[in-house]
Design a protein around this motif. Structure first.
Motif, PDB file in Angstrom:
ATOM      1  N   UNK A  21       0.774  -1.127   0.110  1.00 60.14           N
ATOM      2  CA  UNK A  21      -0.114   0.019  -0.040  1.00 60.14           C
ATOM      3  C   UNK A  21       0.693   1.244  -0.067  1.00 60.14           C
ATOM      4  N   UNK A  22       1.961   1.254   0.948  1.00 55.40           N
ATOM      5  CA  UNK A  22       2.868   2.289   0.929  1.00 55.40           C
ATOM      6  C   UNK A  22       3.559   2.517  -0.551  1.00 55.40           C
ATOM      7  N   UNK A  23       4.034   1.493  -0.962  1.00 54.86           N
ATOM      8  CA  UNK A  23       4.573   1.462  -2.523  1.00 54.86           C
ATOM      9  C   UNK A  23       3.608   2.141  -3.380  1.00 54.86           C
ATOM     10  N   UNK A  33       1.248  13.850  -9.380  1.00 49.52           N
ATOM     11  CA  UNK A  33       1.941  15.083  -8.760  1.00 49.52           C
ATOM     12  C   UNK A  33       3.484  15.526  -9.089  1.00 49.52           C
ATOM     13  N   UNK A  34       4.021  14.525  -9.384  1.00 49.87           N
ATOM     14  CA  UNK A  34       5.482  14.512  -9.766  1.00 49.87           C
ATOM     15  C   UNK A  34       6.494  14.250  -8.454  1.00 49.87           C
ATOM     16  N   UNK A  35       7.686  13.783  -9.089  1.00 46.72           N
ATOM     17  CA  UNK A  35       8.816  13.422  -7.813  1.00 46.72           C
ATOM     18  C   UNK A  35       8.912  14.025  -6.805  1.00 46.72           C
ATOM     19  N   UNK A  36       8.883  15.418  -7.021  1.00 43.81           N
ATOM     20  CA  UNK A  36       9.051  16.155  -5.916  1.00 43.81           C
ATOM     21  C   UNK A  36       7.940  16.313  -4.784  1.00 43.81           C
ATOM     22  N   UNK A  37       6.739  15.773  -5.175  1.00 42.22           N
ATOM     23  CA  UNK A  37       5.600  15.836  -4.193  1.00 42.22           C
ATOM     24  C   UNK A  37       5.633  14.693  -3.285  1.00 42.22           C
ATOM     25  N   UNK A  38       6.496  13.713  -3.571  1.00 42.50           N
ATOM     26  CA  UNK A  38       6.290  12.528  -2.651  1.00 42.50           C
ATOM     27  C   UNK A  38       7.490  12.492  -1.414  1.00 42.50           C
ATOM     28  N   UNK A  39       6.896  12.535  -0.349  1.00 41.03           N
ATOM     29  CA  UNK A  39       7.486  12.372   0.925  1.00 41.03           C
ATOM     30  C   UNK A  39       7.257  11.371   1.838  1.00 41.03           C
ATOM     31  N   UNK A  40       8.029  10.845   2.774  1.00 38.97           N
ATOM     32  CA  UNK A  40       7.466   9.903   3.810  1.00 38.97           C
ATOM     33  C   UNK A  40       6.112  10.376   4.281  1.00 38.97           C
ATOM     34  N   UNK A  41       6.137  11.724   4.668  1.00 37.14           N
ATOM     35  CA  UNK A  41       4.666  12.123   5.494  1.00 37.14           C
ATOM     36  C   UNK A  41       3.433  12.042   4.578  1.00 37.14           C
ATOM     37  N   UNK A  62      12.342   7.083  -2.882  1.00 39.27           N
ATOM     38  CA  UNK A  62      12.634   6.446  -4.234  1.00 39.27           C
ATOM     39  C   UNK A  62      12.658   4.935  -4.089  1.00 39.27           C
ATOM     40  N   UNK A  63      13.004   4.306  -2.836  1.00 40.88           N
ATOM     41  CA  UNK A  63      12.857   2.815  -2.824  1.00 40.88           C
ATOM     42  C   UNK A  63      11.408   2.719  -2.903  1.00 40.88           C
ATOM     43  N   UNK A  64      10.551   3.323  -2.038  1.00 39.67           N
ATOM     44  CA  UNK A  64       9.115   3.186  -1.906  1.00 39.67           C
ATOM     45  C   UNK A  64       8.571   3.076  -3.526  1.00 39.67           C
ATOM     46  N   UNK A  65       8.733   4.195  -4.246  1.00 40.38           N
ATOM     47  CA  UNK A  65       8.132   4.159  -5.457  1.00 40.38           C
ATOM     48  C   UNK A  65       8.491   2.959  -6.487  1.00 40.38           C
TER      49      UNK A  65
END
Length: 201
Positions: A21-23, A33-41, A62-65
């Motif tokens: 689910x996280x991945x 929304x683009x790579x910069x939008x992805x954060x752990x939070x 990056x690992x999660x993606x």
């Protein structure tokens, strides 16, 4: 394809489900929304868990993606291992890879977004290389088991796995970038056929 998840204890199945689910949330966020939008939070919030839980599963976004794709990619080796005993290794690869890879790669445009992220950010490139290396190692072990070879010492399993991984990576990139009109299964078959002319049956 075998579903190994159903054989796990309930607690382990829940862990697998949370990781998936996280991945998936990280992948979906990058696409929308683009790579910069992805954060752990942001990923943790999308799944309804804490950012600490996210970090229990992944070292970074990056690992999660790439993890969802990476987990599907590892199933290729299992499918090769499930081929009939005594079938030549190259025939097993020819039977499995063209049929399996389209479902693993998913949507063409989505995969192209991933390739662009890999080109734009070194940490994404590192995770992509890790994914392919783990797949190569798993495939080496499976081929060694099928042929009775020692994966730590014998060349043949490594050569087969390396050639197959190269064919997969080359095919996926050309397909995603629309550099060819060939459907992905035909493209993989072409790569494998050309490699087989030099590697043997």
């Amino acid at each position: 394809m075998r579903d190994m998840t159903s054989e796990l204890p309930l607690r382990e199945r829940k862990k697998v489900a949370t990781r998936a689910a996280l991945s998936h949330a990280a992948w979906s966020s990058m696409l929308s929304d683009g790579l910069d939008s992805v954060s752990p939070e942001s990923v943790a919030a999308a799944v309804g868990v804490s950012s600490r839980t996210f970090r229990n599963y992944f070292a970074g976004v990056e690992e999660a993606i790439v993890d969802e794709l990476a987990q599907r990619y590892l199933t290729l080796a299992d499918q090769v291992g499930d081929r009939p005993p005594g079938e030549p290794v190259w025939e097993s690869l020819m039977q499995v890879l063209p049929a399996a890879l389209p479902a693993i790669m998913g949507d063409r445009d989505d995969f192209a977004v991933l390739l662009q992220a890999v080109n734009d950010r070194p940490t994404m490139l590192a995770q992509n290389l890790i994914m392919f290396e783990r797949g190569r190692q798993r495939l080496t072990e499976v081929i060694a088991a099928r042929t009775g070879a020692n994966p730590a010492r014998d060349l043949t399993p490594r050569l087969y796995a390396g050639a197959a991984t190269t064919a997969l990576a080359t095919s996926a990139e050309l397909w995603a970038r629309r550099a060819t009109d060939l459907p992905l299964p035909d493209l993989i078959r072409t790569c494998l056929r050309r490699l087989s002319e030099g590697i043997g049956p």
